[in-house]
Motif scaffolding. Structure first.
Motif, short mmCIF file in Angstrom:
data_model
loop_
_atom_site.label_atom_id
_atom_site.label_comp_id
_atom_site.label_asym_id
_atom_site.label_seq_id
_atom_site.Cartn_x
_atom_site.Cartn_y
_atom_site.Cartn_z
N GLY A 51 -20.82 -43.11 -101.53
CA GLY A 51 -21.81 -43.25 -100.48
C GLY A 51 -22.32 -41.90 -99.98
O GLY A 51 -23.51 -41.74 -99.71
N ILE A 52 -21.42 -40.92 -99.87
CA ILE A 52 -21.87 -39.61 -99.38
C ILE A 52 -22.72 -38.91 -100.42
O ILE A 52 -23.65 -38.16 -100.08
N LEU A 53 -22.44 -39.15 -101.70
CA LEU A 53 -23.28 -38.57 -102.75
C LEU A 53 -24.71 -39.08 -102.63
O LEU A 53 -25.68 -38.32 -102.77
N LYS A 54 -24.86 -40.36 -102.34
CA LYS A 54 -26.19 -40.93 -102.15
C LYS A 54 -26.83 -40.40 -100.87
O LYS A 54 -28.03 -40.11 -100.83
N ALA A 55 -26.02 -40.27 -99.82
CA ALA A 55 -26.56 -39.84 -98.53
C ALA A 55 -27.13 -38.43 -98.58
O ALA A 55 -28.09 -38.12 -97.87
N THR A 56 -26.56 -37.56 -99.42
CA THR A 56 -27.05 -36.18 -99.50
C THR A 56 -28.47 -36.09 -100.03
O THR A 56 -29.15 -35.09 -99.82
N ASN A 57 -28.91 -37.14 -100.73
CA ASN A 57 -30.27 -37.17 -101.28
C ASN A 57 -31.16 -38.20 -100.60
O ASN A 57 -32.22 -38.55 -101.11
N ASP A 58 -30.70 -38.69 -99.45
CA ASP A 58 -31.42 -39.75 -98.73
C ASP A 58 -32.07 -39.17 -97.48
O ASP A 58 -31.37 -38.77 -96.54
N GLU A 59 -33.38 -39.13 -97.45
CA GLU A 59 -34.09 -38.54 -96.32
C GLU A 59 -33.98 -39.38 -95.05
O GLU A 59 -34.32 -38.91 -93.97
N THR A 60 -33.49 -40.62 -95.19
CA THR A 60 -33.36 -41.48 -94.01
C THR A 60 -31.95 -41.40 -93.40
O THR A 60 -31.64 -42.15 -92.48
N THR A 61 -31.13 -40.50 -93.93
CA THR A 61 -29.77 -40.30 -93.40
C THR A 61 -29.59 -38.86 -92.96
O THR A 61 -29.93 -37.93 -93.69
#
Length: 272
Positions: free
Chosen positions: A158-168
């Motif tokens: 989840g954190i790997l995805k969050a690092t590339n998520d502009e909405t997080t």
């Protein structure tokens, strides 16, 4: 006396003193000590909650790891927690370990829990009596039922995805020296570093003495970050002080809040 639904995630020492005889009230002492013995001061009628062993997955590769639903429910029942309990949690540092317990209970669907603002130091400062802790259980097995809310905890994928998520927005609770790699990590062998695209808010910035700063001041602090409608993921060293930020964010009316369980200990170990 009928059950009371807590209206805030934090209560004052005065509130606890005036309500300590509520029928369904359970006071949890989340202090972490090498030897929790009968010589330790505590708020009267407290039950010690063992975060490190009873409410963490001790077989995990990283410290303070998220327990299973089965483990949480079993250990909460062992503490006498019922569906209609009113739970107040504190620790002997002021506000340090207790928000982790608060967040675990929230994650497993238990809503009627609050952190004692200032914890044991503030309780003593205000002149309220303490007692010696006891290992004697004088309560019945509880009947609380755990319901896991997956949105409240974030893990490595989840954190790997969050690092590339502009909405997080990822906010790190470590000290600025650690976040900026100016001093070594306290955990032996753990490299220094930061999670990509994360920003820094040392948890100590949210405190005034033993207590959390007032809501308006907390909101002002969070407003210095460009959060907007973003969800917020909190990280730290090993998932403890991130929960202090989560508590302050909840008080500040943020809705989409997640804690990265493994935090920098996991991320720094699994990445290069």
């Amino acid at each position: 006396m009928p059950n009371t639904n807590l209206v805030s995630s934090i209560v004052s020492c005065n509130w606890l003193y005036e309500n300590e005889h509520l029928e369904h009230l359970i006071i949890l002492d989340a202090s972490v000590k090498s030897n929790h013995s009968t010589t330790d001061d505590q708020i009267p009628n407290s039950r010690h909650i063992d975060i490190k062993r009873k409410f963490s997955d001790v077989n995990a590769n990283f410290p303070n790891a998220f327990p299973s639903k089965k483990q949480f429910e079993s250990e909460a029942r062992n503490l006498g927690i019922n569906k209609d309990s009113i739970v107040i949690v504190y620790d002997d540092k002021g506000i340090y370990w207790s928000p982790r317990v608060w967040w675990l209970f929230k994650t497993f669907g238990f809503k009627n829990i609050a952190v004692l603002d200032g914890g044991l130091p503030e309780w003593k400062k205000q002149g309220y009596l303490t007692s010696l802790s006891s290992n004697v259980k004088n309560w019945k097995l509880g009947n609380v039922i755990a319901t896991y809310n997956t949105s409240k905890m974030c893990f490595f994928d989840g954190i790997l995805k969050a690092t590339n998520d502009e909405t997080t927005t990822i906010i790190d609770a470590r000290s600025s020296d650690r976040f900026n790699c100016e001093i070594p990590e306290p955990r032996a062998g753990l490299r220094s570093g930061t999670i990509p695209n994360s920003v820094n808010l040392p948890y100590t910035n949210l405190l005034s003495g033993n207590c959390l700063k007032p809501k308006q001041e907390l909101q002002t602090i969070f407003n210095t970050f460009t959060i907007g409608e973003n969800s917020v993921t909190f990280s730290c060293g090993s998932g403890i002080t991130a929960c202090i930020l989560a508590l302050a964010a909840k008080i500040s009316d943020y809705k989409q809040i997640t804690v990265y369980d493994g935090s920098w200990t996991e991320y720094g170990t699994l990445t290069t």
